[in-house]
Scaffold this active site. Structure first.
Site, PDB file in Angstrom:
ATOM      1  N   ASP A   1     -54.789  18.252  -2.374  1.00 14.82           N
ATOM      2  CA  ASP A   1     -54.163  19.374  -3.065  1.00 14.82           C
ATOM      3  C   ASP A   1     -52.914  19.740  -2.263  1.00 14.82           C
ATOM      4  OD1 ASP A   1     -53.279  21.841  -3.877  1.00 14.82           O
ATOM      5  OD2 ASP A   1     -55.230  22.847  -3.736  1.00 14.82           O
TER       6      ASP A   1
ATOM      7  N   LYS B   1     -43.912  25.952  -7.249  1.00 13.35           N
ATOM      8  CA  LYS B   1     -43.957  26.415  -5.855  1.00 13.35           C
ATOM      9  C   LYS B   1     -42.904  25.702  -5.006  1.00 13.35           C
ATOM     10  CE  LYS B   1     -48.977  27.194  -5.898  1.00 13.35           C
ATOM     11  NZ  LYS B   1     -49.169  28.600  -6.227  1.00 13.35           N
TER      12      LYS B   1
ATOM     13  N   CYS C   1     -57.408  33.669  -4.851  1.00 18.69           N
ATOM     14  CA  CYS C   1     -58.183  32.565  -5.443  1.00 18.69           C
ATOM     15  C   CYS C   1     -58.960  31.809  -4.372  1.00 18.69           C
ATOM     16  CB  CYS C   1     -57.289  31.612  -6.235  1.00 18.69           C
ATOM     17  SG  CYS C   1     -56.480  32.389  -7.625  1.00 18.69           S
TER      18      CYS C   1
END
Lengths: 412, 158
Positions: A206, A232, A370
């Site tokens: 990730d 991002k 998150c």
């Protein structure tokens, strides 16, 4: 004013490329410390989007007219751009998706659906974003597979000493984050991929928090799959990619069905294109892909090593200044961290702190980011997070410290 | 300091958040409601004991959260003691309208709770202010036993 010794980048001039940085928030000059949530966009990305819609807009891969050729060329050139940015062997190893979350879901559903059986193991870590946790929970529920987690140590690093007992031959996939979005920890990707390979497990990285912040070469890292988002890293929202080694992508069955991903269709069945088109059903986010390529152009003009050095300097400076404050607890490693700092203060809850800061023009994030299991691991309901990018300055960090000092006076 | 901040964090509110009233476990509570705001991880555990005619005889809470959720819970407990279920529900309704901006003049019945009017300028903080109230709403409905509520009304427990 600070300087990065080894680079000649004029960081203040770079701020001029980001129109939004001139905004005011609640009557104060905006300080944007929420780039880990989404980064701001430079003018060349905004221009690329406008240029596409003004001069190239058409559907891709199907029109026999001039505009469709232009759109198709620009879209496929963007795929090439992403491939070279990541060090992929060919552009066919790049699947455009909506972002990191969709990339991971593609793997969990399409690859997982074909290859994962009851009692197989997916290895994750305790520091995963929900986007690299929930898709695997869903897969485990469907297949009876097991999830295992590499624990996080108090200093925010992975307990790698426990890997031998976790990374066993039952592990089919090891999926982990490159940089933790709450702790800033930078994980040793190449070492983890190497260890996974030794037991025959695939790896999925990730890279949401790393891809725009440091040099990445998928072949040097040795990862099999890598997921990231464009927004991002100076790109538009709604576009990202999944990198997958060619032989792996070729082994994965289609995911979404529809136009664009087929070779031929009868009423009974269809033949599918090869990867990556097999995974891109429907009209893709053409403008998004073009905007992402423009973002890559922008980042590469500055240089990822220079960006990393600048970011590391900002994060290090922020940790140093934050620890001057009373009742301050900074999470994550002291050194070698990504461009973000999560912290909690005795005097104020993250929500109160974030509201207070916002009223002073300082945009940070407060909450669980998150990362609910990770927050629980550290006994916290949430943290305040200041996250940086190359357009931020140490002067802005000094201002953050002033604002936090005012918050301590206000709430205590 | 911005006027919005001064209005949101009035001295009385900061005082209740620092030294919450009726904070602790309620011995022989008839109802125990665990409330949770999944958006931020804040939680409340509200104990209520009912007297004659179902009036709120005693009420206490524990938990953790931001200044707004703690002050709202603390002020709520001081206000609801001795109230009938109907009066408590009316107060719930009036308070909800106050913090969501559906009414402009704060009814006198709310007393110090009127100071929470500043929340209306911070829509993302309304759930913080409502957490304790969602818990009392549930407590009044069930009048006995233990349960769990959430500020996310579309929350589906696994």
């Amino acid at each position: 004013m600070h300087r990065v010794a080894s680079s000649a980048v004029d960081w203040n001039a770079i701020r001029e490329d980001f129109p939004i940085l001139r905004e005011q928030a609640h009557g104060h000059p905006l300080i944007y410390f929420d780039s880990a949530a989404t980064s701001q966009k430079p003018r060349n990305v905004l221009d690329a989007l406008r240029n596409y819609y003004e001069h190239e807009n058409a559907n891709v891969h199907r029109g026999l007219h001039e505009l469709s050729s232009r759109a198709t060329a620009a879209y496929e050139k963007s795929r090439q751009r992403v491939a070279s940015y990541l060090g992929a062997a060919t552009a066919d190893e790049i699947v455009f998706t909506r972002g990191t979350t969709e990339s991971i879901n593609l793997v969990a559903q399409a690859w997982g659906g074909k290859f994962i059986r009851a009692r197989d193991v997916i290895l994750l870590t305790e520091m995963e974003h929900h986007s690299n946790l929930v898709p695997w929970q869903l897969l485990a529920e469907r297949t009876g597979a097991q999830l295992r987690f590499v624990p996080v140590r108090d200093d925010g690093t992975l307990a790698l000493d426990q890997l031998p007992s976790l990374l066993t031959p039952e592990v089919k996939l090891f999926a982990f984050t490159h940089i933790s979005n709450s702790l800033g920890t930078i994980n040793p990707v190449a070492e983890l991929c190497d260890k996974a390979r030794s037991v025959g497990a695939l790896t999925l990285v990730d890279a949401a928090q790393s891809v725009g912040h440091l040099p990445i070469d998928v072949r040097e890292l040795g990862c099999d799959l890598l997921a990231f988002s464009g927004h991002k890293m100076c790109g538009p929202t709604g576009i990202g990619a999944l990198y997958g080694r060619a032989d792996i992508l070729d082994s994965i069955p289609p995911w979404h069905g529809g136009g664009e991903m087929i070779v031929s269709v009868t009423l009974e069945k269809s033949a599918f294109k090869k990867a990556p088109h097999r995974f891109e059903a429907g009209t893709p986010n053409i403008a998004g892909a073009i905007g992402l390529a423009a973002a890559i152009d922008y980042i590469e003009r500055i240089g990822r090593s220079a960006i990393f050095e600048h970011d590391a300097h900002l994060a290090g400076y922020a940790v140093e200044r934050l620890t001057e404050l009373p009742g301050m607890r900074v999470l994550g490693p002291r050194e070698d961290r990504g461009a973000l700092v999560g912290f909690v203060m005795e005097t104020a809850h993250p929500h109160d702190l974030t509201t207070f800061a916002d009223q002073h023009g300082l945009a940070m994030r407060g909450g669980h980011h998150c990362n609910q299991p990770l927050m629980r691991r550290f006994g916290l309901a949430g943290t305040t997070r200041a996250s940086f990018y190359f357009y931020n300055t140490t002067a802005e960090i000094d201002r953050m410290i002033e604002i936090l000092r005012a918050a301590v006076r206000f709430f205590s | 300091m911005s006027p919005e901040l001064e209005e949101l964090y009035q001295e009385v509110i900061l005082d209740h958040s620092r030294r919450p009233r009726n904070f602790g476990d309620l011995a022989d509570a008839a109802v125990l409601v665990h409330g949770d705001n999944p958006a931020c991880g804040d939680e409340i555990h509200l104990g209520v004991r009912f007297g004659e005619g179902g009036n709120v005889q005693d009420i206490k809470f524990t938990g953790r959260g931001c200044a707004i959720s703690q002050a709202s819970a603390s002020l709520m407990t001081t206000k609801l003691k001795g109230k009938s279920p109907a009066e408590a529900m009316e107060m719930f309704r009036v308070f909800h309208d106050l913090v969501t901006g559906e009414t402009d003049d704060a009814p006198r019945m709310l007393g110090d709770l009127r100071l929470m009017q500043g929340v209306r300028k911070f829509p993302q903080r309304v759930k913080c202010a409502m957490l304790a109230w969602r818990a009392i709403e549930q407590a009044l409905q069930q009048s006995a036993g233990e349960s769990t509520i959430s500020t996310e009304t579309d929350f589906v427990a696994p």
